[in-house]
Design a protein around this motif. Structure first.
Motif, short mmCIF file in Angstrom:
data_model
loop_
_atom_site.label_atom_id
_atom_site.label_comp_id
_atom_site.label_asym_id
_atom_site.label_seq_id
_atom_site.Cartn_x
_atom_site.Cartn_y
_atom_site.Cartn_z
N VAL A 106 -14.57 -2.65 17.02
CA VAL A 106 -13.90 -3.67 17.57
C VAL A 106 -14.30 -3.92 19.12
O VAL A 106 -13.46 -5.15 19.39
N ALA A 107 -13.97 -2.92 19.58
CA ALA A 107 -14.42 -3.23 21.03
C ALA A 107 -15.02 -4.62 21.78
O ALA A 107 -15.59 -4.99 22.30
N GLU A 108 -16.76 -4.53 20.91
CA GLU A 108 -17.49 -4.94 21.42
C GLU A 108 -17.91 -6.07 20.69
O GLU A 108 -19.50 -6.81 20.73
N ALA A 109 -17.74 -5.49 19.14
CA ALA A 109 -17.85 -6.89 18.38
C ALA A 109 -16.77 -7.81 18.28
O ALA A 109 -16.57 -9.30 16.75
N GLY A 110 -16.04 -7.30 18.08
CA GLY A 110 -14.46 -8.17 18.09
C GLY A 110 -13.81 -8.14 16.06
O GLY A 110 -13.09 -8.68 16.25
N VAL A 111 -14.53 -7.12 15.80
CA VAL A 111 -14.00 -6.99 14.13
C VAL A 111 -12.28 -7.18 14.03
O VAL A 111 -12.06 -5.98 14.85
N GLN A 112 -11.94 -6.76 13.01
CA GLN A 112 -11.09 -6.53 12.44
C GLN A 112 -10.55 -5.84 11.27
O GLN A 112 -9.23 -5.55 10.73
N MET A 113 -11.58 -5.00 11.16
CA MET A 113 -11.33 -3.80 9.92
C MET A 113 -13.29 -3.98 10.42
O MET A 113 -14.06 -3.95 10.57
N VAL A 114 -13.18 -2.25 9.81
CA VAL A 114 -14.31 -1.60 9.18
C VAL A 114 -14.13 -0.72 7.80
O VAL A 114 -13.75 -0.73 7.52
#
Ligand code: KIV
Length: 284
Positions: A106-114
């Motif tokens: 989330v913090a380093e790659a800006g994803v919205q879900m894992v």
């Protein structure tokens, strides 16, 4: 600023019975092309270990590698709903490790879900990550990270007993906070039952038409992968042929000194060559 597709848009699509198109993609250039299409979701899958790095399973994908390529994909497709695959050993070691690694995406790659490949053994992990405010996609059915335990993959939920187990697993995932499901390689009838009974977007791969959306890996869609893939891996282009032709034409042009031509070369300003030649001559 460009509008970004969010989980609310995916839930809306599900409610309106509009199918969701998702692609597993691993690099900036491809993501940039996808961002210009109607595709709503990109997964940066750990299948990158196979199709990018050439390993024979997904297991060698590491967190650092996945974070690096996921952030590249985000830069290429700032507008698309982005999911990162939690690689082998990024969540199996316990809740703290899982949360730390999910947080990195989330913090380093800006994803919205894992995405987490999930059995009943991982319910607490899914709850911990979800309770921390990170949306989780629970990957059920065929789970490629379990290859060394099962030896080879076969279709899931093909008997009533297996189907009942998969349905119960899906229910538990949702009860523990999964915000989406990915069902891989399961019988179409069962994937449809799961999709109808839960209230989150369900993405299928090799699990028939009944899911809310479908995902395929970009190299399969483009016809870049060679050799027999899984039954569901439909290609919509033949870029392998075009790529080989382009590389070969380039090689022939270099070898016959046709490339680079004047159009693809830089030149000195008018009159400068003559001055240089004089300079060189005067020095000798
Ligand atoms: O790793 C991956 O790309 C995936 C998709 C095939 C669903 O998990």
């Amino acid at each position: 600023m460009e509008t970004k597709i969010t989980i609310a848009d995916l839930l809306d699509a599900r409610r309106k019975n509009q199918k969701i198109a998702a692609i597993s993609c691993y690099d900036y250039t491809t993501a940039r092309l996808i961002s210009q299409t109607d595709v709503q979701m990109i997964l940066v899958g750990d299948s990158a270990a196979q199709v990018v790095l050439g390993f024979d399973s997904t297991l060698p994908a590491t967190m650092d590698f996945m974070v690096t390529i996921t952030s590249a994909v985000r830069r290429g497709a700032p507008n698309i709903f982005l999911v990162a695959d939690m690689p082998f050993l990024s969540y199996q070691l316990g809740k703290t490790e899982a949360l730390k690694n999910a947080g990195r995406f989330v913090a380093e790659a800006g994803v919205q879900m894992v995405k987490i490949e999930a059995t009943g053994a991982y319910l607490d992990i899914i709850k911990t990550v979800s309770d921390a405010g990170i949306a989780v996609m629970a990957h059920i059915g065929i789970r490629p990270q379990s290859i060394s335990k099962i030896g080879r993959f076969k279709a899931e939920a093909t008997t009533a007993q297996m189907a009942a187990e998969l349905i119960s697993l899906a229910d538990q995932m949702i009860a523990h906070g999964a915000g989406s499901l990915l069902i891989e390689g399961a019988a179409e009838e069962v994937a449809e039952i799961i999709t109808k009974r839960c209230e989150v977007p369900v993405i299928g791969i090799g699990s028939g038409k009944g899911c809310d959306g479908q995902i395929l890996i970009a190299p399969d869609i483009l016809g870049l992968t060679q050799g027999p893939g899984p039954k569901f891996a439909k290609s919509y282009g033949n870029l392998a042929k075009q790529t080989i032709e382009a590389f070969n034409t380039y090689a022939k042009e270099v070898q016959s000194n046709k490339y680079p031509d004047a159009e693809h070369s830089y030149h000195m300003k008018s009159g400068e060559l003559e001055i240089l030649q004089k300079l060189l001559k005067d020095k000798t």
